[in-house]
Design an enzyme around this catalytic site. Structure first.
Site, PDB file in Angstrom:
ATOM      1  N   LEU A   1      43.834  47.332  47.261  1.00 49.67           N
ATOM      2  CA  LEU A   1      43.045  48.498  46.864  1.00 49.67           C
ATOM      3  C   LEU A   1      43.808  49.806  47.042  1.00 49.67           C
ATOM      4  CD1 LEU A   1      39.457  47.597  48.093  1.00 49.67           C
ATOM      5  CD2 LEU A   1      40.290  47.705  45.732  1.00 49.67           C
TER       6      LEU A   1
ATOM      7  N   CYS B   1      48.711  40.267  46.823  1.00 49.45           N
ATOM      8  CA  CYS B   1      48.191  38.901  46.844  1.00 49.45           C
ATOM      9  C   CYS B   1      46.767  38.927  47.395  1.00 49.45           C
ATOM     10  CB  CYS B   1      49.082  38.007  47.693  1.00 49.45           C
ATOM     11  SG  CYS B   1      48.475  36.316  47.808  1.00 49.45           S
TER      12      CYS B   1
ATOM     13  N   THR C   1      33.351  35.400  50.642  1.00 51.49           N
ATOM     14  CA  THR C   1      32.434  36.474  50.265  1.00 51.49           C
ATOM     15  C   THR C   1      32.831  37.077  48.923  1.00 51.49           C
ATOM     16  OG1 THR C   1      33.725  38.254  51.291  1.00 51.49           O
ATOM     17  CG2 THR C   1      32.176  37.054  52.724  1.00 51.49           C
TER      18      THR C   1
ATOM     19  N   HIS D   1      34.023  39.862  48.407  1.00 44.53           N
ATOM     20  CA  HIS D   1      35.138  40.795  48.581  1.00 44.53           C
ATOM     21  C   HIS D   1      36.305  40.471  47.646  1.00 44.53           C
ATOM     22  CE1 HIS D   1      37.335  43.890  50.702  1.00 44.53           C
ATOM     23  NE2 HIS D   1      38.338  43.056  50.901  1.00 44.53           N
TER      24      HIS D   1
ATOM     25  N   ASN E   1      51.727  44.427  36.468  1.00 42.40           N
ATOM     26  CA  ASN E   1      50.761  44.074  37.507  1.00 42.40           C
ATOM     27  C   ASN E   1      51.019  42.655  37.996  1.00 42.40           C
ATOM     28  OD1 ASN E   1      48.628  43.593  39.187  1.00 42.40           O
ATOM     29  ND2 ASN E   1      47.066  44.306  37.763  1.00 42.40           N
TER      30      ASN E   1
END
EC number: 2.5.1.78
Length: 154
Positions: free
Chosen positions: A61, A84, A90, A92, A117
């Site tokens: 992020l 990675c 969850t 996330h 990317n």
């Protein structure tokens, strides 16, 4: 991998380019391997070590923030995002994968700057390790190919 055909291109020449690399530290054994393979391939394509700026950020992020700073500096012909993200239990995983990927693409378009990317998104560590070398090399080739293309189109 898995029978995917990447196609081919003319011999890539990166001698005249300056490349920025942003590496996420999270899952660092994988991202270190990505970075090493990427830098080796950039060297093989003629990019001089002095023309490669490599920085690390905490996680996927944070990669777009560093990419944006590099893009705004106007010092780079192409950028490379390395990271990675391994699926956990969850939501996330989806959040990090979707938000980081979207931000990288948006930056490339907003700044008209190639950004390769190579933020891996895998189900487990074994899948990441199986991809870490080839995807690092791929990122270098994509960056140089797209820098050449945008140079030609300018």
């Amino acid at each position: 991998m898995f029978g995917a055909e990447k196609g081919s291109t003319d011999k890539l020449d990166g001698r005249k380019f300056s490349i920025g690399i942003v590496q996420a530290r999270f899952n660092e054994s994988v991202t270190n391997a990505l970075a090493e393979a990427c830098k080796q391939e950039l060297a093989a394509l003629g990019v001089e070590e002095k023309n490669i700026k490599h920085v690390k950020v905490p996680g996927a992020l944070e990669v777009p923030c560093a990419l944006q700073a590099m893009a705004e500096s106007d010092k780079y012909d192409a950028l490379i995002a390395l990271g990675c993200i391994i699926r956990g239990e969850t939501y996330h995983f989806e959040l990090v994968a979707n938000e980081s990927g979207s931000a990288v693409t948006r930056l490339a378009l907003d700044y008209q700057l190639p950004i390769a990317n190579a933020i891996l998104t895998t189900e487990n560590l074994a899948q990441a390790e199986a991809r870490q070398i080839e995807k690092g090399r791929d990122a270098a080739r994509v960056a140089v190919e797209m820098a050449n293309l945008l140079d030609e189109l300018a």
